[in-house]
Structure formats: structure tokens, C-alpha cells
Design a protein around this motif. Structure first.
Motif, mmCIF file in Angstrom:
data_model
loop_
_atom_site.group_PDB
_atom_site.id
_atom_site.type_symbol
_atom_site.label_atom_id
_atom_site.label_comp_id
_atom_site.label_asym_id
_atom_site.label_seq_id
_atom_site.Cartn_x
_atom_site.Cartn_y
_atom_site.Cartn_z
ATOM 1 N N VAL A 152 -7.029 -4.111 15.043
ATOM 2 C CA VAL A 152 -7.599 -5.458 15.209
ATOM 3 C C VAL A 152 -6.674 -6.538 14.660
ATOM 4 C CG1 VAL A 152 -9.996 -4.709 15.313
ATOM 5 C CG2 VAL A 152 -8.989 -5.274 13.093
ATOM 6 N N GLY A 153 -5.631 -6.145 13.931
ATOM 7 C CA GLY A 153 -4.731 -7.161 13.415
ATOM 8 C C GLY A 153 -3.629 -6.603 12.551
ATOM 9 N N LEU A 154 -2.732 -7.486 12.174
ATOM 10 C CA LEU A 154 -1.603 -7.168 11.301
ATOM 11 C C LEU A 154 -1.913 -7.748 9.928
ATOM 12 C CD1 LEU A 154 1.452 -6.293 10.970
ATOM 13 C CD2 LEU A 154 2.002 -8.636 11.587
ATOM 14 N N LYS A 155 -1.858 -6.912 8.900
ATOM 15 C CA LYS A 155 -2.119 -7.385 7.530
ATOM 16 C C LYS A 155 -0.851 -7.973 6.914
ATOM 17 C CE LYS A 155 -4.943 -7.457 3.921
ATOM 18 N NZ LYS A 155 -6.230 -8.130 3.929
ATOM 19 N N GLY A 156 0.297 -7.335 7.180
ATOM 20 C CA GLY A 156 1.560 -7.804 6.623
ATOM 21 C C GLY A 156 2.466 -6.629 6.308
ATOM 22 N N ARG A 157 3.469 -6.902 5.494
ATOM 23 C CA ARG A 157 4.401 -5.859 5.067
ATOM 24 C C ARG A 157 4.088 -5.484 3.632
ATOM 25 N NH1 ARG A 157 8.247 -4.647 8.906
ATOM 26 N NH2 ARG A 157 8.241 -6.172 10.586
ATOM 27 N N LEU A 158 4.160 -4.203 3.350
ATOM 28 C CA LEU A 158 3.714 -3.640 2.077
ATOM 29 C C LEU A 158 4.349 -4.313 0.870
ATOM 30 C CD1 LEU A 158 1.917 -1.425 0.850
ATOM 31 C CD2 LEU A 158 3.863 0.120 1.023
ATOM 32 N N GLY A 159 5.621 -4.704 0.952
ATOM 33 C CA GLY A 159 6.322 -5.268 -0.195
ATOM 34 C C GLY A 159 6.158 -6.767 -0.368
ATOM 35 N N LYS A 160 5.333 -7.407 0.449
ATOM 36 C CA LYS A 160 5.193 -8.874 0.378
ATOM 37 C C LYS A 160 3.796 -9.282 -0.068
ATOM 38 C CE LYS A 160 8.789 -9.904 3.541
ATOM 39 N NZ LYS A 160 9.508 -10.942 4.090
ATOM 40 N N ASP A 161 3.737 -10.438 -0.718
ATOM 41 C CA ASP A 161 2.469 -11.083 -1.073
ATOM 42 C C ASP A 161 1.515 -10.192 -1.861
ATOM 43 O OD1 ASP A 161 3.330 -13.389 0.352
ATOM 44 O OD2 ASP A 161 2.654 -12.470 2.229
ATOM 45 N N GLY A 162 2.057 -9.263 -2.650
ATOM 46 C CA GLY A 162 1.214 -8.417 -3.491
ATOM 47 C C GLY A 162 0.402 -7.386 -2.723
ATOM 48 N N LEU A 163 0.784 -7.096 -1.466
ATOM 49 C CA LEU A 163 -0.009 -6.172 -0.659
ATOM 50 C C LEU A 163 0.015 -4.743 -1.183
ATOM 51 C CD1 LEU A 163 0.597 -7.495 2.969
ATOM 52 C CD2 LEU A 163 -1.512 -7.562 1.622
ATOM 53 N N ARG A 164 1.145 -4.292 -1.728
ATOM 54 C CA ARG A 164 1.197 -2.923 -2.278
ATOM 55 C C ARG A 164 0.195 -2.796 -3.428
ATOM 56 N NH1 ARG A 164 5.238 1.029 -1.996
ATOM 57 N NH2 ARG A 164 6.732 -0.561 -1.318
ATOM 58 N N GLU A 165 0.208 -3.757 -4.328
ATOM 59 C CA GLU A 165 -0.703 -3.714 -5.478
ATOM 60 C C GLU A 165 -2.159 -3.797 -5.033
ATOM 61 O OE1 GLU A 165 1.985 -5.747 -5.174
ATOM 62 O OE2 GLU A 165 3.297 -4.617 -6.532
ATOM 63 N N TRP A 166 -2.428 -4.679 -4.063
ATOM 64 C CA TRP A 166 -3.788 -4.802 -3.552
ATOM 65 C C TRP A 166 -4.260 -3.496 -2.932
ATOM 66 C CZ3 TRP A 166 -5.242 -4.288 1.609
ATOM 67 C CH2 TRP A 166 -6.607 -4.503 1.854
ATOM 68 N N LEU A 167 -3.408 -2.890 -2.076
ATOM 69 C CA LEU A 167 -3.789 -1.644 -1.411
ATOM 70 C C LEU A 167 -4.010 -0.527 -2.427
ATOM 71 C CD1 LEU A 167 -4.385 -0.562 1.404
ATOM 72 C CD2 LEU A 167 -1.970 0.037 1.625
ATOM 73 N N MET A 168 -3.168 -0.466 -3.458
ATOM 74 C CA MET A 168 -3.363 0.529 -4.512
ATOM 75 C C MET A 168 -4.704 0.316 -5.209
ATOM 76 S SD MET A 168 -0.765 2.676 -4.763
ATOM 77 C CE MET A 168 -0.609 3.234 -6.446
ATOM 78 N N SER A 169 -5.104 -0.941 -5.395
ATOM 79 C CA SER A 169 -6.347 -1.224 -6.121
ATOM 80 C C SER A 169 -7.604 -0.891 -5.314
ATOM 81 C CB SER A 169 -6.380 -2.695 -6.559
ATOM 82 O OG SER A 169 -6.641 -3.542 -5.452
ATOM 83 N N VAL A 170 -7.511 -0.872 -3.989
ATOM 84 C CA VAL A 170 -8.691 -0.573 -3.171
ATOM 85 C C VAL A 170 -8.713 0.870 -2.677
ATOM 86 C CG1 VAL A 170 -8.971 -2.978 -2.452
ATOM 87 C CG2 VAL A 170 -7.656 -1.400 -1.006
ATOM 88 N N THR A 171 -7.707 1.653 -3.052
ATOM 89 C CA THR A 171 -7.601 3.044 -2.620
ATOM 90 C C THR A 171 -8.088 3.968 -3.725
ATOM 91 O OG1 THR A 171 -5.714 2.492 -1.232
ATOM 92 C CG2 THR A 171 -5.966 4.797 -1.819
ATOM 93 N N ASN A 172 -8.947 4.917 -3.361
ATOM 94 C CA ASN A 172 -9.474 5.871 -4.343
ATOM 95 C C ASN A 172 -8.686 7.177 -4.380
ATOM 96 O OD1 ASN A 172 -11.608 4.184 -5.134
ATOM 97 N ND2 ASN A 172 -12.824 4.845 -3.379
ATOM 98 N N SER A 173 -8.143 7.590 -3.257
ATOM 99 C CA SER A 173 -7.473 8.878 -3.141
ATOM 100 C C SER A 173 -6.101 8.865 -3.826
ATOM 101 C CB SER A 173 -7.306 9.227 -1.662
ATOM 102 O OG SER A 173 -6.342 10.227 -1.474
ATOM 103 N N GLU A 174 -5.883 9.818 -4.713
ATOM 104 C CA GLU A 174 -4.572 9.938 -5.376
ATOM 105 C C GLU A 174 -3.483 10.276 -4.366
ATOM 106 O OE1 GLU A 174 -3.618 9.059 -8.421
ATOM 107 O OE2 GLU A 174 -5.672 8.354 -8.668
ATOM 108 N N GLU A 175 -3.822 11.065 -3.360
ATOM 109 C CA GLU A 175 -2.862 11.432 -2.311
ATOM 110 C C GLU A 175 -2.412 10.183 -1.547
ATOM 111 O OE1 GLU A 175 -2.674 14.584 1.406
ATOM 112 O OE2 GLU A 175 -4.608 14.061 0.535
ATOM 113 N N THR A 176 -3.365 9.318 -1.216
ATOM 114 C CA THR A 176 -3.035 8.084 -0.500
ATOM 115 C C THR A 176 -2.246 7.138 -1.391
ATOM 116 O OG1 THR A 176 -5.007 8.347 0.873
ATOM 117 C CG2 THR A 176 -4.014 6.155 0.806
#
Length: 142
Positions: A62-86
Motif C-alpha cells: 500500500v505504500g513506501l515507508k522509506g529506507r531503513l537507515g533514514k529518519d530513525g526508521l531502523r530504531e522505530w522498526l526495532m521498537s515495534v518488533t517483538n521477534s528476536e529473529e526479526t
């Protein structure tokens, strides 16, 4: 029975399975040129590979969120992810990895996925879109 005569009806269905190395992170149109190809990618049916041990579920882009290394997206994604594997996959991914928003087929809010964890479904409805996405790259996997 048709007009008093016995008949048999057969319906066959087949879903092609993509090769493991076919994912959005492997398509140049969805990586280097993601920002300019958002409209082509939107609506693409994908399998969401959330982890090695989890059964994939399906959805559509449904859309493009961005690139993982920009705008704090890596940190945000880590904070909303529960799985250690992910979380391990997110930590190991390149800063240039593209994040796509996917609406699950089962409904609900869009989820954010690494492009390398999204496999395009090989369905008739995806064929034209995949052809356009690969027209300027190597379509040998088709």
C-alpha cells in the motif's frame, strides 16, 4: 446432470511458488528506484516472510515507508518488533534497505516490512505489474 445426462466437472487450481531469491529486495525497480516506482509497486500481492520458522501470510503493498537507515526508521522498526529473529534481520540489513507498507489480506492496519522479506506472489493478477517492474532489469527468473 445436464439435460438428463450424467456429467463430471473438474476445477484445477495451481499457485506457483517463487524461487527463494525472488523478493522485493532483489528487484532493482524496488530498491535503487523504489521512490519513483511506488505507483507500480502499490497493489502488488506479496507473501510476508516474518521469520524463518513462521508460516508466511499474504497481503498487498500500500505504500513506501522509506529506507531503513533514514529518519530513525531502523530504531522505530526495532521498537515495534517483538521477534528476536526479526530484530536480528533488521540489525543486519543495509541502511539502503527499502521498507514497504503491506496491508494484510486478513485485514487490519498496514504492517512495515523489509523489502527482502516480501516475496511477490506469482499470480495472474501480478503478472503485468511484475513485467513492468522488471522490464529494465533481468527478467530471467520469470
Amino acid at each position: 446432470e445436464i439435460a438428463g445426462e450424467p456429467c463430471v466437472s473438474v476445477v484445477a487450481s495451481h499457485e506457483a511458488l517463487p524461487p527463494p531469491d525472488l523478493h522485493l529486495g532483489a528487484l532493482p525497480a524496488c530498491t535503487q528506484h523504489a521512490e519513483r516506482n511506488v505507483d507500480l509497486v502499490k497493489g502488488l500481492e506479496v507473501m510476508m516472510l516474518s521469520g524463518v520458522s513462521n508460516t508466511p501470510s499474504s497481503g498487498s503493498i500500500v505504500g513506501l515507508k522509506g529506507r531503513l537507515g533514514k529518519d530513525g526508521l531502523r530504531e522505530w522498526l526495532m521498537s515495534v518488533t517483538n521477534s528476536e529473529e526479526t530484530k536480528r534481520m533488521i540489525r543486519n540489513a543495509s541502511d539502503d534497505e527499502v521498507l514497504w507498507e503491506v496491508r494484510p489480506r486478513r485485514g487490519g492496519s498496514p504492517l512495515t516490512f523489509l523489502g527482502s522479506r516480501l516475496q511477490p506472489k506469482l499470480t495472474a493478477s501480478n503478472t503485468e505489474r511484475l513485467s513492468r517492474l522488471t522490464s529494465n532489469s533481468d527478467p530471467s527468473w520469470l
